[in-house]
Enzyme design. Structure first.
Site, PDB file in Angstrom:
ATOM      1  N   ALA A 113       0.859  -1.192   0.000  1.00 53.71           N
ATOM      2  CA  ALA A 113       0.000   0.000   0.000  1.00 53.71           C
ATOM      3  C   ALA A 113       0.894   1.241   0.000  1.00 53.71           C
ATOM      4  O   ALA A 113       2.092   1.164   0.290  1.00 53.71           O
ATOM      5  CB  ALA A 113      -0.931   0.018   1.204  1.00 53.71           C
ATOM      6  N   PHE A 114       0.302   2.389  -0.321  1.00 53.14           N
ATOM      7  CA  PHE A 114       1.121   3.592  -0.499  1.00 53.14           C
ATOM      8  C   PHE A 114       1.776   4.043   0.800  1.00 53.14           C
ATOM      9  O   PHE A 114       2.734   4.828   0.773  1.00 53.14           O
ATOM     10  CB  PHE A 114       0.281   4.716  -1.110  1.00 53.14           C
ATOM     11  N   LYS A 115       1.310   3.559   1.938  1.00 53.31           N
ATOM     12  CA  LYS A 115       1.887   3.944   3.225  1.00 53.31           C
ATOM     13  C   LYS A 115       3.396   3.647   3.286  1.00 53.31           C
ATOM     14  O   LYS A 115       4.130   4.311   4.002  1.00 53.31           O
ATOM     15  CB  LYS A 115       1.196   3.213   4.370  1.00 53.31           C
ATOM     16  N   ASP A 116       3.838   2.609   2.546  1.00 51.94           N
ATOM     17  CA  ASP A 116       5.265   2.263   2.564  1.00 51.94           C
ATOM     18  C   ASP A 116       6.137   3.426   2.074  1.00 51.94           C
ATOM     19  O   ASP A 116       7.281   3.553   2.498  1.00 51.94           O
ATOM     20  CB  ASP A 116       5.536   1.068   1.648  1.00 51.94           C
ATOM     21  N   LEU A 119       6.523   5.512   5.139  1.00 53.92           N
ATOM     22  CA  LEU A 119       6.992   4.865   6.374  1.00 53.92           C
ATOM     23  C   LEU A 119       8.355   4.196   6.234  1.00 53.92           C
ATOM     24  O   LEU A 119       9.107   4.133   7.211  1.00 53.92           O
ATOM     25  CB  LEU A 119       5.929   3.901   6.886  1.00 53.92           C
TER      26      LEU A 119
END
Ligand SMILES: *Cc1c(COP(=O)(O)O)cnc(C)c1O
Length: 470
Positions: A113-116, A119
């Site tokens: 997901a784009f959170k990587d 993060l």
């Protein structure tokens, strides 16, 4: 340049430098940190960015925000290491969908997901700064599904952090839950709260508001309230616009599947830095508080309803406060009052004149589950491509709300279709396989505790775990 300092949206917390802002998360007055000014990207830089590597653009775009807090070479290395974990050398490839529409694939990181994108970098920045200070922190985060696994993947096995992730029990997909609960690192603790994502978020906020707990346990957050996450997310708006505009400053539009508003606020930041963005489409599912707010000026909390796009099943979008701060001319006391009224009444209205400032560039679109599924099916039929339900909300809103067909429209692909296989299969008839590094996910043992939606119980679980591990 003098190092950037950061101010709270509620105007009553001390200004901090980058490293302290990184570690602080939420400001002590309950506000969110924002940079005191927006740096600008020159036209010459955009020309170079059209062909430069993602990591090189990322280092250059973010440098004014971190300068003074970290050495340039060290920062460039952390950025390069972060994006080397992605499955494609492009990091964020742009795929043509037809009709001058493009998909920016933000989901090639370790947890799909784009959170990587944010993060992987934030985890490294945390570890670097904490190691430099010789400190350890307790990271507490609430997740509607994707932040948790991305935070865990970014911080697992790091000696500088003990990580507690709260997720709403039964309201995240099996893939999402397993990506969190199958991690065996001894510094990672999963807590399933019997409530909604907003309940989890309220518990995290209460922990931060508890000064004794916060100080004694050296509490920190990697939620989308953390400024460094927004900072890292500005980069793909810049790379996408530079590539599609050929570096020539031609405008680009973005449709952003939105929950907590961090992603689209990063787009606003990119625009303030000079990225030529002519339209933002804030795409929501049935939990459409943002659509109602942007179209009527009134924000009223409703109940959270589960949808096919659970990472957007949110009623209170924390990062909207950052945009309101800008819309209110950066007047922190007005924002503090506004947010207090919203807390007390569950509803607040913004003067029409304020929203006019947004009318030129901002649109909002609400997409229900039926239209989400139909969008997945139609794209698959037309192109053979599969998209996840969050991305499908973005694509449907892009089609519905697009202002100008001559402007390239970039739909942000926020999750890999294999992260939501049930919804994708139900819509298209095809079950997307997990990539090789996650192929045995369903054979791995899970570790998590189920806890009632009760602040004191969650706090004592965290206290007891910390006492046992330190
Ligand atoms: C987190 C998430 C969103 C919402 O992003 P915000 O920054 O919270 O608005 C959308 N789609 C997916 C797949 C996500 O993980």
């Amino acid at each position: 340049m003098t190092p950037m300092s950061y101010v709270s949206t509620r105007g009553a917390a001390p200004e901090l430098g980058f490293a302290d802002t990184l570690l602080a998360g939420l400001a002590r007055d309950g506000g969110l940190y924002v940079p005191e000014r927006w740096p600008s990207i020159t036209v010459g830089a955009f020309e170079r960015f059209a062909t430069a590597s993602y990591a090189d653009v990322a280092t250059e775009v973010m440098w004014p925000f971190v300068e003074g807090a970290i050495e340039h070479d060290v920062f460039a290395q952390l950025v390069a290491d972060s994006y080397a974990t992605f499955a494609t050398p492009d990091v964020v490839p742009l795929v043509e969908l037809g009709d001058n529409m493009w998909l920016a694939e933000l989901f090639h990181g370790p947890t799909l997901a784009f959170k990587d994108i944010a993060l992987q970098l934030v985890g490294r920045l945390f570890d670097h700064e904490l190691t430099r200070r010789g400190e350890r922190v307790t990271i507490v985060g609430a997740t509607s599904g994707d932040t948790g696994s991305a935070a865990i993947e970014a911080l697992r096995d790091r000696a500088s952090a003990e990580v507690f992730i709260l997720h709403p029990s039964g309201r995240v997909s099996d893939v999402q839950r397993r990506q969190m609960t199958t991690v065996t690192a001894s510094n990672v603790h999963n807590i399933a709260v019997e409530g909604t994502f907003d309940d989890c978020q309220d518990i995290v906020k209460a922990l931060f508001a508890d000064d004794t707990f916060r100080d004694r346990r050296n509490l920190s957050a990697v939620n989308s309230i953390n400024w460094a996450r927004v900072m890292a997310q500005t980069v793909y708006y810049v790379t996408s616009a530079a590539r599609l505009g050929g570096g020539a400053g031609r405008p680009v539009a973005f449709s952003v599947p939105t929950g907590n508003f961090g992603n689209v606020f990063a787009g606003y930041g990119a625009q303030r830095m000079g990225t030529p963005i002519s339209q933002f489409i804030v795409a929501s599912n049935r939990n459409d508080i943002l659509t109602r707010f942007l179209t009527t000026g009134t924000m009223t909390i409703g109940d959270v309803e589960p949808t096919l796009s659970p990472s957007m099943d949110i009623q209170v979008s924390s990062n909207l406060e950052r945009l309101l701060f800008e819309v209110y001319g950066r007047d922190g006391s007005e924002i503090a009052e506004l947010m207090a009224r919203f807390r007390a009444d569950g509803s607040v209205s913004v003067d029409a004149g304020r929203l006019d400032l947004l009318a030129e560039h901002w649109s909002a679109g609400r997409v229900d589950d039926a239209e989400t599924a139909a969008t997945i099916a139609a794209l698959h039929e037309r192109t053979g491509m599969l998209i996840d339900p969050h991305t499908a909300v973005g694509l449907a809103a892009a089609v519905n709300e697009r202002a100008d067909v001559d402007v390239p429209m970039v739909v942000l692909g926020t999750a890999h279709p294999a992260k939501f296989p049930d919804a994708v299969e139900a819509a298209s008839g095809i079950r997307p396989p997990l990539p090789a590094h996650l192929a045995d996910l369903f054979e791995r043992p899970e570790h998590f505790e189920v806890v009632p939606n009760d602040y004191p119980m969650v706090r004592s679980l965290i206290e007891n775990t910390l006492d046992a591990t330190r």
